[in-house]
Design an enzyme around this catalytic site. Structure first.
Site, PDB file in Angstrom:
ATOM      1  N   TYR A 103     -13.259 -59.366 -13.538  1.00  0.00           N
ATOM      2  CA  TYR A 103     -12.690 -58.072 -13.916  1.00  0.00           C
ATOM      3  C   TYR A 103     -13.785 -57.068 -14.266  1.00  0.00           C
ATOM      4  O   TYR A 103     -14.652 -57.343 -15.108  1.00  0.00           O
ATOM      5  CB  TYR A 103     -11.753 -58.234 -15.124  1.00  0.00           C
ATOM      6  CG  TYR A 103     -11.161 -56.924 -15.609  1.00  0.00           C
ATOM      7  CD1 TYR A 103     -10.047 -56.376 -14.985  1.00  0.00           C
ATOM      8  CD2 TYR A 103     -11.733 -56.223 -16.669  1.00  0.00           C
ATOM      9  CE1 TYR A 103      -9.508 -55.175 -15.397  1.00  0.00           C
ATOM     10  CE2 TYR A 103     -11.200 -55.014 -17.095  1.00  0.00           C
ATOM     11  CZ  TYR A 103     -10.097 -54.502 -16.452  1.00  0.00           C
ATOM     12  OH  TYR A 103      -9.574 -53.307 -16.871  1.00  0.00           O
ATOM     13  N   LYS A 143      -0.335 -45.421 -14.973  1.00  0.00           N
ATOM     14  CA  LYS A 143       0.314 -45.721 -16.257  1.00  0.00           C
ATOM     15  C   LYS A 143       1.240 -44.588 -16.705  1.00  0.00           C
ATOM     16  O   LYS A 143       2.143 -44.814 -17.509  1.00  0.00           O
ATOM     17  CB  LYS A 143      -0.727 -46.028 -17.342  1.00  0.00           C
ATOM     18  CG  LYS A 143      -1.679 -47.168 -16.991  1.00  0.00           C
ATOM     19  CD  LYS A 143      -0.963 -48.394 -16.505  1.00  0.00           C
ATOM     20  CE  LYS A 143      -1.868 -49.596 -16.212  1.00  0.00           C
ATOM     21  NZ  LYS A 143      -2.911 -49.381 -15.214  1.00  0.00           N
ATOM     22  N   TYR A 146     -10.336 -50.967 -10.117  1.00  0.00           N
ATOM     23  CA  TYR A 146      -9.040 -51.299  -9.483  1.00  0.00           C
ATOM     24  C   TYR A 146      -8.973 -50.864  -8.019  1.00  0.00           C
ATOM     25  O   TYR A 146      -8.885 -51.694  -7.105  1.00  0.00           O
ATOM     26  CB  TYR A 146      -7.894 -50.635 -10.257  1.00  0.00           C
ATOM     27  CG  TYR A 146      -7.768 -51.098 -11.689  1.00  0.00           C
ATOM     28  CD1 TYR A 146      -7.060 -52.257 -12.001  1.00  0.00           C
ATOM     29  CD2 TYR A 146      -8.349 -50.384 -12.733  1.00  0.00           C
ATOM     30  CE1 TYR A 146      -6.932 -52.683 -13.314  1.00  0.00           C
ATOM     31  CE2 TYR A 146      -8.233 -50.806 -14.044  1.00  0.00           C
ATOM     32  CZ  TYR A 146      -7.523 -51.952 -14.331  1.00  0.00           C
ATOM     33  OH  TYR A 146      -7.410 -52.374 -15.627  1.00  0.00           O
TER      34      TYR A 146
HETATM   35  C1  LIG Z   1      -3.688 -50.450 -14.664  1.00  0.00           C
HETATM   36  C2  LIG Z   1      -4.206 -50.060 -13.339  1.00  0.00           C
HETATM   37  C3  LIG Z   1      -3.825 -50.764 -12.176  1.00  0.00           C
HETATM   38  C4  LIG Z   1      -2.979 -52.004 -12.187  1.00  0.00           C
HETATM   39  O1  LIG Z   1      -1.639 -51.797 -12.541  1.00  0.00           O
HETATM   40  P1  LIG Z   1      -0.853 -52.983 -13.272  1.00  0.00           P
HETATM   41  O2  LIG Z   1       0.495 -52.447 -13.460  1.00  0.00           O
HETATM   42  O3  LIG Z   1      -1.586 -53.252 -14.544  1.00  0.00           O
HETATM   43  O4  LIG Z   1      -0.898 -54.187 -12.380  1.00  0.00           O
HETATM   44  C5  LIG Z   1      -4.295 -50.318 -10.956  1.00  0.00           C
HETATM   45  N1  LIG Z   1      -5.116 -49.257 -10.877  1.00  0.00           N
HETATM   46  C6  LIG Z   1      -5.516 -48.559 -11.962  1.00  0.00           C
HETATM   47  C7  LIG Z   1      -6.435 -47.413 -11.778  1.00  0.00           C
HETATM   48  C8  LIG Z   1      -5.080 -48.937 -13.234  1.00  0.00           C
HETATM   49  O5  LIG Z   1      -5.492 -48.248 -14.307  1.00  0.00           O
END
Ligand SMILES: *Cc1c(COP(=O)(O)O)cnc(C)c1O
Length: 337
Positions: free
Chosen positions: A260, A49, A286
Site C-alpha cells: 500500500y 469519498k 490508487y
Molecule cells: C479511497 C480511494 C479509492 C478506493 O475506494 P474504496 O471504496 O476504499 O475501495 C480509490 N481511489 C482513491 C483516490 C481513493 O481515495
C-alpha cells in the site's frame, strides 16, 4: 427503503463528467477507453469519498451529531474529504492517522489542517483501530461524535456508488455508448460493493473489475469476502432480495507491488502516460496502480478493440506532491523523453 428514499446531504458537483481518452486508446492500440471523472466531485479537490459522505453526513445530521471522526493513512483522500464535509456542515472533525506527526504537513495532510481537522497520530494503525477511544473521550467532554469507518465503507457510505451507477447509466444512454468493462481501484471496498449492487439494481450489463491496492493484514478475511458481505448489507438496507453472488465480485491482486502506498515502475509509467497523452493527473496510491492494471490487461490481450472500457478516476491527485521523490526516480526510458 429504496435508494431514492435514502437520506442524502448534497456535497459534490454531480453528475461528474464522462468522456473518451482517444489518444491513450490509440497509443495502447487497444479498446475504446472512457473515463468517469470522480476526481472532479468538487469537494476540496474532489474524489470518490464525496459520494459516500453525502449519505454518511445525512445520517450524522439526522442523529444530531456535531463531530465527524474517521481514520486513514497520513495521505488519506478520505480524511481530507471528510474534513471538508465537516467544515461545510458546521461540524468538528477528528482524524486518526497512521504514522507520526511529520515536521511539515504536505499534500492531503496540509489540506486536513487548513480545513480545521484535529489529527490524532496512531503509529502503525491506519485503519481506525483507535477511533472508539477518541469517540469515547469526545462524548465525555460533551460532544456528539459520528464515527465513519475506514474509507467510509459501510452500507450507508456505499450507497453513494449505488447512485453513481444510476448516474452513469443515464450518461451512457445519452452518449450512445455501450461499456463492456469498468476498471477501478479497490481498497476499503465500499466503492466496489456499491457499484456491484448498483449494477444489479439498475441493470447495467458491464464487467466490474476492481484492482486491488492493499495487501491487507495477515488474518484479515480475504478482501473479496469483505466486499461480498458488504454488498449483502447494502442490499438488505435497500430492501432488495439477495441478488449478488461471489462471481459478481472480481478483484485483481496482480499489481500490489511492494504494498500500500509504495510507488513502483508500473505506477510511475501509468501516471506519466496518462498525463502526457491526455493531460489528466492520476494519483500515486490508487488510480496510478489501477491504470497500471488496465494497461497491463490491454497489453496482455485481455481487452481488445471490440471492447469499450470505462476507467473510474476516483481522485487522489493531492498526494502527488508528497510523493515527488518517488515519482521522479524514473527508469532510463522515461528520463530520455
Ligand atoms: C479511497 C480511494 C479509492 C478506493 O475506494 P474504496 O471504496 O476504499 O475501495 C480509490 N481511489 C482513491 C483516490 C481513493 O481515495
Amino acid at each position: 427503503m429504496a435508494i431514492e428514499q435514502q437520506a442524502r446531504h448534497p456535497l459534490g458537483f454531480l453528475p461528474t463528467p464522462v468522456h473518451a481518452l482517444p489518444r491513450l486508446s490509440e497509443l495502447l492500440g487497444g479498446p475504446r477507453i472512457l473515463i468517469k471523472r470522480d476526481d472532479q466531485t468538487g469537494l476540496a479537490l474532489g474524489g470518490n469519498k464525496t459520494r459516500k459522505l453525502e449519505y454518511l453526513v445525512a445520517d450524522a445530521l439526522a442523529q444530531g451529531c456535531d463531530t465527524l471522526i474517521t481514520a486513514g493513512a497520513a495521505q488519506s483522500n478520505h480524511c481530507r474529504q471528510t474534513a471538508a464535509a465537516a467544515a461545510l456542515t458546521g461540524m468538528a472533525c477528528h482524524l486518526a492517522l497512521g504514522g507520526q506527526a511529520p515536521a511539515l504537513a504536505d499534500g492531503n495532510l496540509l489540506l486536513d489542517c487548513l480545513l480545521g481537522a484535529r489529527c490524532h497520530w496512531s503509529g502503525d494503525l491506519r485503519k481506525g483501530e483507535g477511533i472508539g477511544e477518541i469517540a469515547e473521550q469526545l462524548r465525555r467532554s460533551g460532544s456528539r461524535p459520528y464515527v465513519i469507518p475506514y474509507g467510509g465503507s459501510n452500507d450507508i457510505g456505499a450507497l453513494g456508488f449505488v447512485s453513481a451507477i444510476r448516474e452513469l447509466r443515464g450518461q451512457l444512454e445519452q452518449m450512445g455508448e455501450r461499456v463492456t468493462h469498468s476498471v477501478f481501484a479497490s481498497s476499503s471496498g465500499g466503492t466496489q460493493a456499491g457499484l456491484v449492487v448498483g449494477r444489479a439494481l439498475f441493470g447495467l450489463d458491464m464487467a466490474l473489475i476492481g484492482i486491488g491496492i492493499d495487501k491487507g493484514e495477515a488474518g484479515d478475511a480475504p478482501f473479496r469476502e469483505q466486499v461480498l458481505r458488504l454488498t449483502e448489507r447494502i442490499a438488505a438496507r435497500l430492501g432488495l432480495e439477495p441478488c449478488i453472488g461471489a462471481a459478481d465480485v472480481v478483484v485483481r491482486n496482480d499489481w500490489l507491488g511492494a504494498g500500500y502506498g509504495v510507488v513502483g515502475d508500473p505506477e510511475r509509467e501509468a501516471i506519466k502516460l496518462v498525463a502526457r497523452t491526455e493531460g489528466i493527473l492520476l494519483d500515486p496510491v490508487y488510480t496510478g496502480r489501477a491504470m497500471a492494471g488496465l494497461i497491463a490487461m490491454i497489453r496482455g490481450g485481455e481487452l481488445s478493440g471490440a471492447d469499450t472500457v470505462l476507467f473510474w478516476h476516483t481522485g487522489g491527485a493531492p498526494a502527488l506532491f508528497p510523493y515527488a521523490s518517488a515519482l521522479q526516480s524514473a527508469p532510463a526510458a522515461w528520463q530520455a523523453r
